[in-house]
Enzyme design. Structure first.
Site, PDB file in Angstrom:
ATOM      1  N   SER A  21      -6.012  14.260  -0.758  1.00 13.05           N
ATOM      2  CA  SER A  21      -4.850  14.676   0.027  1.00 13.05           C
ATOM      3  C   SER A  21      -3.833  13.556   0.180  1.00 13.05           C
ATOM      4  O   SER A  21      -3.022  13.569   1.104  1.00 13.05           O
ATOM      5  CB  SER A  21      -5.293  15.154   1.417  1.00 13.05           C
ATOM      6  N   PHE A  23      -0.758  11.056  -1.746  1.00  7.72           N
ATOM      7  CA  PHE A  23       0.542  11.421  -2.292  1.00  7.72           C
ATOM      8  C   PHE A  23       0.412  12.343  -3.506  1.00  7.72           C
ATOM      9  O   PHE A  23       1.103  13.352  -3.610  1.00  7.72           O
ATOM     10  CB  PHE A  23       1.317  10.166  -2.686  1.00  7.72           C
ATOM     11  N   VAL A  88     -16.440  14.991  -2.967  1.00  7.16           N
ATOM     12  CA  VAL A  88     -16.830  15.510  -4.280  1.00  7.16           C
ATOM     13  C   VAL A  88     -18.026  14.750  -4.823  1.00  7.16           C
ATOM     14  O   VAL A  88     -18.025  13.515  -4.894  1.00  7.16           O
ATOM     15  CB  VAL A  88     -15.652  15.447  -5.265  1.00  7.16           C
ATOM     16  N   GLU A 183       3.921  -8.177   4.304  1.00  6.79           N
ATOM     17  CA  GLU A 183       4.300  -7.407   5.484  1.00  6.79           C
ATOM     18  C   GLU A 183       3.350  -7.659   6.654  1.00  6.79           C
ATOM     19  O   GLU A 183       3.778  -7.782   7.811  1.00  6.79           O
ATOM     20  CB  GLU A 183       4.360  -5.921   5.123  1.00  6.79           C
ATOM     21  N   ASP A 322      -3.163   6.766  -8.527  1.00  6.24           N
ATOM     22  CA  ASP A 322      -3.887   5.503  -8.696  1.00  6.24           C
ATOM     23  C   ASP A 322      -5.085   5.622  -9.624  1.00  6.24           C
ATOM     24  O   ASP A 322      -5.618   4.612 -10.079  1.00  6.24           O
ATOM     25  CB  ASP A 322      -4.378   4.999  -7.336  1.00  6.24           C
TER      26      ASP A 322
END
Length: 465
Positions: A21, A23, A88, A183, A322
Site C-alpha cells: 500500500s 506509493f 504475503v 534532514e 523500490d
C-alpha cells in the site's frame, strides 16, 4: 489458524491483486478506478505511508496520522477495490495465486494480473545486529521509536550526575548523509537550538552534539557537487559535525565505532542515540517472486523486469517501485508512483482489449532535501536551487503529494507552528515506544524456536513494554 480460498464465479471480471500500500501499490489501485477490473490490495499495514516525511514524525513536527492515512479511507469511494490486511507468504505464478496470512487466517487469492509493490526496508549492509541500537527510518514504528529516543535523551541529560553521562546523552549520531540523514540531522539541531531552548534547568540543550556520518566523500552524493557543498556548509553553521569517509564497524548501547576509509584508523563516538539512514534493501518478496517466475534479481534483491515493468516470461506479473530493477532507476517515491500507474494502465488496456502503453518511461521531476527551516536544496533538470526558494518549492511539492485534503491542512498548520514559531505539537513519548521492538523480536524468536507463546512473555518484559 484457518485456511480459506477466494474463488472465481462465472461473472467475475478481470482480477487484479496488488501487494503493498505504498506509493506504487496505492497509485496503481487508484489508476484502475475506472477500469473494468476487480482489485484486491493486500498489505501488511492498514495505512499508506508518506515515507519522505517520516523524519518529521521522529522529531515531533507531525503526527503519524498526517503522513499515514488509512488505506481503506483513501480508497473507500473506489467501488472496484477491496483492501485486505495480511503478509504475503507465497506466489504461485503457474496457478496464478497469492497466499497471505492475516489475523490467524491463511488465504489463497487467485489473480489474472498481479502487481508487486512491496517496497524496501532498511539495510545494515550485513550487520543486522546494529538495528538493536540504531533504528532505521522506514516505518511508522521506526519514527515513533526514534522520537521517544531523541526526546528521552534530553531527559536523561537533565538527570545525569556526571559530565560524561550528560555528554553521552546529548550526543546524537545520524549514519548516512543522503536526503533522509541530512534532514534528520538538521531537525535534531533545530530541536536543540530552538524548540527546547530554555526548557531545562540543568543543561543547555544548545550544547547537544549532532554528528552526521557517511562512508562517501560528501553529503548528498547523488546531488550536484555545488549543492552538496552548500548543504554541508549550512549544516555546520547549525552546529552539525559533518564527517565523511567513515565506515561504521560496530554499534552498541553507548555509542559506535567508525573506521576511516582512507587511513583505516578506528575512532569511538560515545552516544546513546544513533539513527540509521544509510541504505535500503529490497523486500524479501522480490527474491521469492523472482524464484517462482525464474527471473533474476540484482545484488540488492530487486527483480530485473521487462521495459513495461513485467516479469520476464510472465506478462501478467508486474514488479514496481523500490522492488524493480530497471535502467538503474533510484528507489524514490516518483519512480514508485509512475511505475505503479504504468503497470495499472497496461492492465486496464489489456482488460479493455485496447493497445497497451508499451515501455515504461520515467519522468525525473528532480530531487529535493531540506536542511533546516527556510533552507533546502533542489535539483530539477538543469535548475539548481538553494536556500528559501528551494525550501518553498519543497513545501509545495510535499503538500501536493500528501494524500487527503485534511492531512494537507493539518500538516500546513503544524509546519507554521514549527517553522515560523518554535513549537512542536507531537512531543508525547512513552517507554513502550523505545523497548517494544526489541521485546517483540525476542518473543518472535522464542515462538519460532518453539519455546514460547504470547502467554509466556515474562512479567518483567510486560512491565518494560
Amino acid at each position: 489458524m484457518t485456511t480459506s480460498t477466494t474463488g472465481r464465479t462465472a461473472a467475475t471480471r478481470h482480477r487484479v491483486v496488488i501487494v503493498g500500500s505504498g506509493f506504487g501499490g496505492l497509485f496503481a489501485a487508484k489508476r484502475l478506478a475506472r477500469a473494468d477490473v476487480d482489485v484486491t490490495l493486500v498489505s501488511r499495514t492498514v495505512h499508506h505511508l508518506f515515507q519522505p516525511l517520516l523524519y518529521q514524525v521522529a522529531t515531533g513536527i507531525l503526527s503519524e496520522g498526517e503522513i499515514a492515512p488509512a488505506t481503506r479511507e483513501v480508497l473507500k469511494r473506489q467501488d472496484n477495490v477491496r483492501v485486505l490486511l495480511g503478509d504475503v507468504l507465497d506466489v504461485d505464478v503457474a496457478a496464478r495465486t497469492v497466499t497471505f496470512a492475516g489475523e490467524g487466517t491463511t488465504t489463497s487469492l487467485p489473480y489474472d494480473s498481479l502487481v508487486v509493490a512491496a517496497g524496501a526496508g532498511q539495510s545494515y549492509f550485513g550487520n543486522d545486529r546494529f538495528a538493536e541500537h540504531a533504528p532505521g527510518m522506514k516505518t511508522v514504528d521506526d519514527a515513533l521509536e526514534l522520537r521517544a529516543r531523541i526526546f528521552t535523551a534530553f531527559e536523561r541529560a537533565e538527570l545525569a550526575t556526571t559530565r560524561e553521562a550528560r555528554d553521552r546523552a546529548l550526543t546524537f549520531v545520524v549514519v548516512g548523509a543522503g536526503p533522509t540523514g541530512v534532514e534528520m540531522a538538521g531537525q535534531i539541531a533545530e530541536l536543540a537550538n530552538r524548540t527546547l531552548a530554555g526548557e531545562y534547568r540543568s543543561i543547555a540543550t544548545s550544547t547537544a552534539r549532532i554528528v552526521l556520518l557517511d562512508a562517501g566523500d560528501r553529503v548528498l552524493s547523488s546531488f550536484d557537487e555545488r549543492l552538496s557543498r552548500d548543504t554541508a556548509d549550512r549544516l555546520r553553521r547549525l552546529g552539525v559535525d559533518v564527517r565523511t569517509g567513515g565506515l561504521v564497524t560496530d554499534v552498541d548501547a553507548s555509542g559506535l565505532t567508525v573506521r576511516g576509509t582512507k587511513d583505516g584508523r578506528e575512532r569511538r563516538i560515545d552516544a546513546e542515540t544513533v539513527v540509521w539512514a544509510a541504505g535500503v534493501e529490497a523486500n524479501p518478496l522480490g527474491r521469492l517472486v523472482a524464484e517462482r517466475a525464474g527471473a533474476e534479481t540484482d545484488r540488492a534483491g530487486r527483480v530485473k523486469v521487462e521495459p513495461d515493468t513485467s516479469v520476464p516470461g510472465h506478462p501478467e506479473v508486474f514488479v514496481v517501485g523500490d522492488l524493480m530493477a530497471l535502467d538503474g532507476l533510484p528507489g524514490v517515491a516518483q519512480v514508485a508512483i509512475q511505475s505503479g500507474k504504468h503497470a495499472a494502465a497496461t492492465i486496464a488496456a489489456r482488460a479493455a482489449g485496447k493497445p497497451v502503453p508499451g515501455a515504461f518511461r520515467y519522468w525525473d521531476k528532480g530531487s529535493m532535501a531540506t536542511i533546516s527551516r527556510f533552507a533546502a536544496v533542489a535539483e530539477i533538470g538543469r535548475i539548481r536551487l538553494t536556500g528559501f526558494v528551494a525550501w518553498a518549492a519543497w513545501l509545495f511539492v510535499h503538500l501536493l503529494y500528501l494524500i487527503g485534503f485534511k492531512n494537507r491542512v493539518t500538516t500546513l498548520l503544524h509546519w507554521a507552528i514549527s517553522f515560523v514559531g518554535r513549537g512542536r505539537t507531537q512531543r508525547a513519548v512513552t517507554r513502550q515506544q523505545i523497548v517494544a521492538r526489541s521485546v517483540l523480536e525476542r518473543v518472535e524468536k522464542e515462538r519460532v524456536g518453539g519455546t514460547a507463546t504470547d502467554a509466556h512473555v515474562s512479567e518483567a518484559e510486560r512491565q518494560r513494554a
